[in-house]
Design a protein around this motif. Structure first.
Motif, short mmCIF file in Angstrom:
data_model
loop_
_atom_site.label_atom_id
_atom_site.label_comp_id
_atom_site.label_asym_id
_atom_site.label_seq_id
_atom_site.Cartn_x
_atom_site.Cartn_y
_atom_site.Cartn_z
N MET A 138 0.83 -1.20 0.00
CA MET A 138 0.00 0.00 0.00
C MET A 138 0.88 1.26 0.00
O MET A 138 1.92 1.26 0.64
N ASN A 139 0.40 2.27 -0.71
CA ASN A 139 1.12 3.53 -0.64
C ASN A 139 0.80 4.24 0.68
O ASN A 139 -0.01 3.78 1.47
N ASN A 140 1.46 5.37 0.90
CA ASN A 140 1.33 6.06 2.19
C ASN A 140 -0.10 6.49 2.48
O ASN A 140 -0.59 6.38 3.62
N LYS A 141 -0.80 6.99 1.45
CA LYS A 141 -2.16 7.46 1.64
C LYS A 141 -3.09 6.31 2.04
O LYS A 141 -3.91 6.44 2.96
N LYS A 142 -2.96 5.18 1.35
CA LYS A 142 -3.79 4.02 1.66
C LYS A 142 -3.44 3.45 3.04
O LYS A 142 -4.34 3.03 3.78
N LEU A 143 -2.15 3.43 3.35
CA LEU A 143 -1.74 2.88 4.64
C LEU A 143 -2.31 3.71 5.78
O LEU A 143 -2.78 3.16 6.79
N ALA A 144 -2.31 5.04 5.64
CA ALA A 144 -2.87 5.90 6.68
C ALA A 144 -4.37 5.66 6.83
O ALA A 144 -4.90 5.59 7.95
N LYS A 145 -5.04 5.49 5.71
CA LYS A 145 -6.48 5.24 5.77
C LYS A 145 -6.78 3.87 6.37
O LYS A 145 -7.74 3.70 7.14
N PHE A 146 -5.96 2.90 6.04
CA PHE A 146 -6.15 1.55 6.56
C PHE A 146 -6.00 1.53 8.09
O PHE A 146 -6.78 0.87 8.80
N LYS A 147 -5.03 2.26 8.59
CA LYS A 147 -4.85 2.35 10.04
C LYS A 147 -6.06 3.00 10.70
O LYS A 147 -6.49 2.60 11.78
N MET A 148 -6.60 4.02 10.04
CA MET A 148 -7.79 4.67 10.57
C MET A 148 -8.96 3.69 10.65
O MET A 148 -9.69 3.64 11.65
N LEU A 149 -9.14 2.87 9.62
CA LEU A 149 -10.23 1.90 9.59
C LEU A 149 -10.10 0.88 10.72
O LEU A 149 -11.08 0.56 11.41
N ARG A 150 -8.90 0.39 10.92
CA ARG A 150 -8.70 -0.58 12.02
C ARG A 150 -8.95 0.05 13.38
O ARG A 150 -9.54 -0.58 14.27
N ASN A 151 -8.49 1.27 13.56
CA ASN A 151 -8.70 1.95 14.84
C ASN A 151 -10.19 2.22 15.08
O ASN A 151 -10.67 2.16 16.22
N LEU A 152 -10.92 2.53 14.02
CA LEU A 152 -12.35 2.76 14.14
C LEU A 152 -13.08 1.50 14.61
O LEU A 152 -13.97 1.56 15.46
N ILE A 153 -12.68 0.36 14.04
CA ILE A 153 -13.32 -0.90 14.44
C ILE A 153 -13.09 -1.17 15.93
O ILE A 153 -14.02 -1.57 16.66
N ILE A 154 -11.87 -0.94 16.39
CA ILE A 154 -11.58 -1.11 17.82
C ILE A 154 -12.42 -0.15 18.65
O ILE A 154 -12.99 -0.53 19.69
N PHE A 155 -12.53 1.09 18.18
CA PHE A 155 -13.32 2.10 18.89
C PHE A 155 -14.79 1.68 19.00
O PHE A 155 -15.41 1.82 20.06
N PHE A 156 -15.35 1.15 17.94
CA PHE A 156 -16.75 0.74 17.96
C PHE A 156 -16.98 -0.40 18.94
O PHE A 156 -17.98 -0.42 19.67
N HIS A 157 -16.06 -1.37 18.97
CA HIS A 157 -16.23 -2.49 19.89
C HIS A 157 -16.08 -2.04 21.35
O HIS A 157 -16.73 -2.60 22.25
N GLU A 158 -15.25 -1.04 21.56
CA GLU A 158 -15.08 -0.51 22.93
C GLU A 158 -16.31 0.29 23.37
O GLU A 158 -16.51 0.51 24.57
N ASN A 159 -17.12 0.73 22.42
CA ASN A 159 -18.30 1.54 22.73
C ASN A 159 -19.57 0.85 22.22
O ASN A 159 -20.49 1.50 21.71
N SER A 160 -19.61 -0.45 22.37
CA SER A 160 -20.73 -1.23 21.85
C SER A 160 -22.07 -0.82 22.46
O SER A 160 -23.11 -0.87 21.79
N ALA A 161 -22.06 -0.40 23.73
CA ALA A 161 -23.31 -0.03 24.38
C ALA A 161 -23.95 1.18 23.72
O ALA A 161 -25.19 1.28 23.63
N ILE A 162 -23.14 2.09 23.25
CA ILE A 162 -23.67 3.29 22.60
C ILE A 162 -24.13 3.00 21.18
O ILE A 162 -25.20 3.46 20.76
N ILE A 163 -23.32 2.26 20.43
CA ILE A 163 -23.69 2.02 19.03
C ILE A 163 -24.92 1.13 18.90
O ILE A 163 -25.57 1.11 17.85
N GLU A 164 -25.25 0.41 19.99
CA GLU A 164 -26.48 -0.38 19.98
C GLU A 164 -27.71 0.52 19.83
O GLU A 164 -28.76 0.08 19.35
#
Length: 302
Positions: A1-27
């Protein structure tokens, strides 16, 4: 992946972790878990195809090794045959046996196989008187083996290139799916902007793509004389993407034999180093975003 894609990919993974940590709210958000499943599928698709692309260079690296080996043995046999032709005063054979490394390095894979096969045939035609020039049935077998090995690697390399292209397309599909899913998530997040301002603020921060910082220097090095250690000014470095004959960049060494390159995309390159009076070299290098490539080459005089 180029730098732009790699930065976006990291954001996507961090978002998934964030959602699982806040499952009560996203419900509380309608259909949000369905979108989360889509986002996880997109990240899995990106990850799988990026890993598959990482396996492909092994095939192209092997082709490069066989390519360089065939050029070396072809030039060696051509030089020996040329010496015989001069002794025989055979002008036609002298002309046909004039084969240079720089010429072979510049032609296509199929043309290289053709040139090497033609040389093999010329030597066979003169084998009865070529033994003093170290051209024998044994040396011919070695040349034939090198030709067949490289010729066999050509379709494998093409398949690898097609595989890389396919993986890149699927990877792009993963990013497109993720982007579409995030747009739906953004809309849902607005529902609780006032009722859960802390979650909303954290979501917006996690949603940001943080650009990866890296050195603008991509490659640097020094070209020196193998025998004397002195720098070689005016040497030409030609960069081509591995498996391609198209020139991406040419760079000339400075007065002290050094060079610096900043404008070069992350990829695997075949670099040809040339200077009149020295043997041409072709090496494989990897250019990546996280650290500059150090390319110090010692050239042997002709």
């Amino acid at each position: 992946m180029n730098n732009k894609k790699l930065a976006k990919f990291k954001m996507l993974r961090n978002l998934i972790i964030f959602f699982h940590e806040n499952s009560a709210i996203i419900e509380k958000l309608p259909n949000f878990n369905e979108f989360l499943a889509d986002l996880e599928s997109a990240v899995a698709l990106i990850t799988e195809n990026d890993e598959e692309k990482g396996k492909v260079p092994k095939v192209t690296e092997q082709k490069t090794i066989l390519h360089d080996a065939l050029i070396t043995i072809t030039v060696d046999h051509a030089n020996k045959l040329h010496a015989l032709a001069r002794f025989l005063k055979d002008q036609g054979l002298m002309s046909d046996s004039k084969i240079y490394q720089t010429d072979l390095s510049a032609i296509s894979a199929l043309e290289l196989v053709k040139r090497s096969n033609n040389l093999h045939g010329l030597i066979n035609n003169n084998l009865s008187q070529s033994a003093p020039y170290l051209l024998t049935e044994e040396s011919q077998t070695k040349l034939r083996t090198a030709i067949d090995a490289f010729n066999g690697s050509i379709p494998q390399s093409r398949q690898a290139q097609l595989k890389t292209k396919e993986c890149s397309m699927l990877e792009d599909q993963g990013f497109e799916l993720a982007e579409n899913t995030l747009e739906e998530m953004d809309a849902l997040a607005e529902i609780i902007r006032l009722s859960d301002p802390i979650f909303y603020s954290k979501y917006k921060n996690a949603r940001k793509t943080i650009e990866i910082t890296y050195s603008t220097l991509k490659a640097q090095g020094t070209i020196t004389d193998l025998a004397t250690g002195k720098p070689i000014p005016g040497a030409i470095l030609t960069f081509r993407l591995q498996g391609s004959t198209d020139v991406v960049l040419e760079k000339e060494t400075a007065a002290k034999g050094g060079f610096m390159i900043k404008s070069l995309d992350d990829a695997i390159y075949e670099v040809t180093i040339e200077k009149i009076g020295f043997k041409t070299q072709t090496i494989t290098v990897t250019i990546s975003w996280d650290e500059p490539c150090n390319l110090d080459v010692k050239m042997e005089r002709v």
